[in-house]
Design an enzyme around this catalytic site. Structure first.
Site, PDB file in Angstrom:
ATOM      1  N   GLU A  97      36.513  40.044  41.536  1.00  0.00           N
ATOM      2  CA  GLU A  97      36.266  40.952  40.141  1.00  0.00           C
ATOM      3  C   GLU A  97      34.857  40.455  39.603  1.00  0.00           C
ATOM      4  OE1 GLU A  97      38.512  42.635  36.410  1.00  0.00           O
ATOM      5  OE2 GLU A  97      39.872  41.565  37.713  1.00  0.00           O
ATOM      6  N   THR A  98      34.554  39.357  39.591  1.00  0.00           N
ATOM      7  CA  THR A  98      33.353  38.893  38.886  1.00  0.00           C
ATOM      8  C   THR A  98      32.217  39.633  39.609  1.00  0.00           C
ATOM      9  OG1 THR A  98      34.288  36.854  38.237  1.00  0.00           O
ATOM     10  CG2 THR A  98      31.769  36.860  38.589  1.00  0.00           C
TER      11      THR A  98
END
Length: 161
Positions: free
Chosen positions: A75-76
């Site tokens: 997600e980062t």
């Protein structure tokens, strides 16, 4: 978790954000969670985002890399790509994350590479491939972000301040 590396941004992105007085490395980081987990972003452009994370400290009770840790890395990296695609007038908000875990890892460093699947005006979707130090695929993630307009105060339009 070692020395923080300097993220490599395309020059046009550096110029765009510098004109607004924005600290790119702080803005495009993994935040406090990523810091605790040792996530380091080493390359960042809308076309490709690369980051690493140690397995040590990010394992589940069996000693394997925690699936949630892989999701944080995915997600980062996908969010950074979406933010860079949206530019300084948009903020990326994750709306869907899917991770498939292919193999367990007990030690070393994993590397994630996020590449775009779709980059539109209101959404961006990235595929994130996480591999071990031998180049074996550990996890495949897919992240879709909503691209929201930034209000004049810097918060997303419609967000509570």
């Amino acid at each position: 978790m070692g020395e923080q590396q300097q993220v490599q941004f395309p020059q046009e992105v550096i110029d765009e954000y510098a004109a607004l007085g924005i600290d790119l490395p702080a803005l495009f980081s993994a935040g406090h969670l990523g810091t605790r987990m040792g996530v380091e972003i080493v390359e960042a452009a809308a076309e490709r985002v690369v980051g690493t994370m140690p397995v040590e400290g990010n394992t589940q009770p069996y000693g394997l890399l925690h699936g949630g840790a892989s999701a944080v890395l995915a997600e980062t990296l996908g969010s950074v790509g979406a933010m860079l695609h949206g530019g300084s007038t948009k903020i990326a908000v994750g709306v869907d994350l899917n991770c498939t875990h292919h193999r367990g890892v007990r030690s070393g460093l994993v590397t994630g590479v996020a590449t775009p699947v779709h980059r539109g005006r209101s959404t961006a979707t990235y595929e994130i491939v996480i591999s071990d130090e031998e180049g074996r695929r550990v996890c495949t993630g897919r992240l879709t972000c909503l691209l929201r307009d930034v209000s004049p105060g810097g918060a997303p339009a419609g967000a509570a301040g």
